[in-house]
Design a protein around this motif. Sequence first.
Motif, short mmCIF file in Angstrom:
data_model
loop_
_atom_site.label_atom_id
_atom_site.label_comp_id
_atom_site.label_asym_id
_atom_site.label_seq_id
_atom_site.Cartn_x
_atom_site.Cartn_y
_atom_site.Cartn_z
N UNK A 108 0.78 -1.24 0.00
CA UNK A 108 0.00 0.00 0.00
C UNK A 108 0.81 1.29 0.00
N UNK A 109 2.11 1.18 0.31
CA UNK A 109 2.93 2.38 0.40
C UNK A 109 2.86 3.07 1.76
N UNK A 110 2.17 2.43 2.71
CA UNK A 110 2.13 3.00 4.06
C UNK A 110 1.85 1.92 5.09
N UNK A 111 2.40 2.14 6.29
CA UNK A 111 2.14 1.27 7.44
C UNK A 111 2.39 2.07 8.70
N UNK A 112 1.93 1.54 9.82
CA UNK A 112 2.10 2.25 11.08
C UNK A 112 2.20 1.29 12.24
N UNK A 113 2.76 1.79 13.32
CA UNK A 113 2.82 1.08 14.58
C UNK A 113 2.72 2.11 15.69
N UNK A 114 2.44 1.65 16.90
CA UNK A 114 2.17 2.57 18.01
C UNK A 114 3.09 2.30 19.17
N UNK A 115 3.33 3.37 19.94
CA UNK A 115 4.12 3.24 21.15
C UNK A 115 3.79 4.39 22.09
N UNK A 116 4.06 4.18 23.36
CA UNK A 116 3.92 5.24 24.35
C UNK A 116 5.29 5.83 24.63
N UNK A 117 5.32 7.15 24.74
CA UNK A 117 6.55 7.87 25.07
C UNK A 117 6.44 8.34 26.52
N UNK A 118 7.47 8.04 27.31
CA UNK A 118 7.49 8.46 28.71
C UNK A 118 7.43 9.99 28.79
N UNK A 119 6.69 10.49 29.79
CA UNK A 119 6.49 11.92 29.95
C UNK A 119 7.82 12.68 30.00
N UNK A 120 8.80 12.13 30.69
CA UNK A 120 10.10 12.80 30.83
C UNK A 120 10.80 12.94 29.47
N UNK A 121 10.52 12.03 28.55
CA UNK A 121 11.16 12.04 27.23
C UNK A 121 10.28 12.73 26.18
N UNK A 122 9.04 13.04 26.54
CA UNK A 122 8.10 13.63 25.59
C UNK A 122 8.34 15.13 25.46
N UNK A 123 8.44 15.57 24.20
CA UNK A 123 8.60 17.00 23.89
C UNK A 123 8.25 17.17 22.42
N UNK A 124 8.44 18.37 21.91
CA UNK A 124 8.20 18.59 20.49
C UNK A 124 9.16 17.78 19.63
N UNK A 125 10.26 17.35 20.20
CA UNK A 125 11.23 16.53 19.45
C UNK A 125 10.74 15.09 19.27
N UNK A 126 9.71 14.69 20.02
CA UNK A 126 9.19 13.33 19.94
C UNK A 126 8.31 13.10 18.73
N UNK A 127 7.88 14.18 18.07
CA UNK A 127 7.00 14.09 16.90
C UNK A 127 7.65 14.81 15.72
N UNK A 128 7.19 14.46 14.51
CA UNK A 128 7.85 14.95 13.29
C UNK A 128 7.17 16.14 12.63
N UNK A 129 5.85 16.19 12.68
CA UNK A 129 5.11 17.17 11.89
C UNK A 129 5.02 18.53 12.59
N UNK A 130 5.07 19.63 11.82
CA UNK A 130 5.11 20.97 12.44
C UNK A 130 3.95 21.27 13.39
N UNK A 131 2.73 20.91 13.01
CA UNK A 131 1.59 21.20 13.89
C UNK A 131 1.65 20.31 15.13
N UNK A 132 2.05 19.05 14.97
CA UNK A 132 2.19 18.16 16.12
C UNK A 132 3.21 18.72 17.11
N UNK A 133 4.27 19.34 16.61
CA UNK A 133 5.29 19.92 17.49
C UNK A 133 4.69 21.03 18.36
#
Length: 146
Positions: A108-133
Amino acid sequence: MINEANQVLVSDEFIRGMQITKFPGGGLEFGEGTRDCLRREFMEEMKLEVEVSDHIYTTDFYQQSAFNKDHQIISIYYFAKPLAPITVPLRTEQFDFDEEQMKVYEATGETETFRFVNWEEFSDEAVSLPIDKIVATMIKKKKNAD
């Protein structure tokens, strides 16, 4: 989605040769409300019923689509809470796609998987897209202020 262990759910996606980490969710279908869209997306992507709660943010600036230069993106973010246990495999490492997920990508040209990011490690650097940041920063500030 923030779980009881204070971890934030993210989706690692491989789309048309690009690896991105983003908040779960997807595109609005014609005739669908935004909260219904998020419920449907969780059901399609994770086989998970969710309660959609507080609105977090709606994009208030121009953002060009990363996938179609002729399209503009408007994103609407909500907090979501699972109404059942999560049954899809959750990863601990970024872009940890299994063999089955890679077969889906090849087809299909796309796939995904999920994970939880620990709060201490979570920041705008944890995501890729500008709005998500922007939203990651908002969530971090709001939760730290509470």
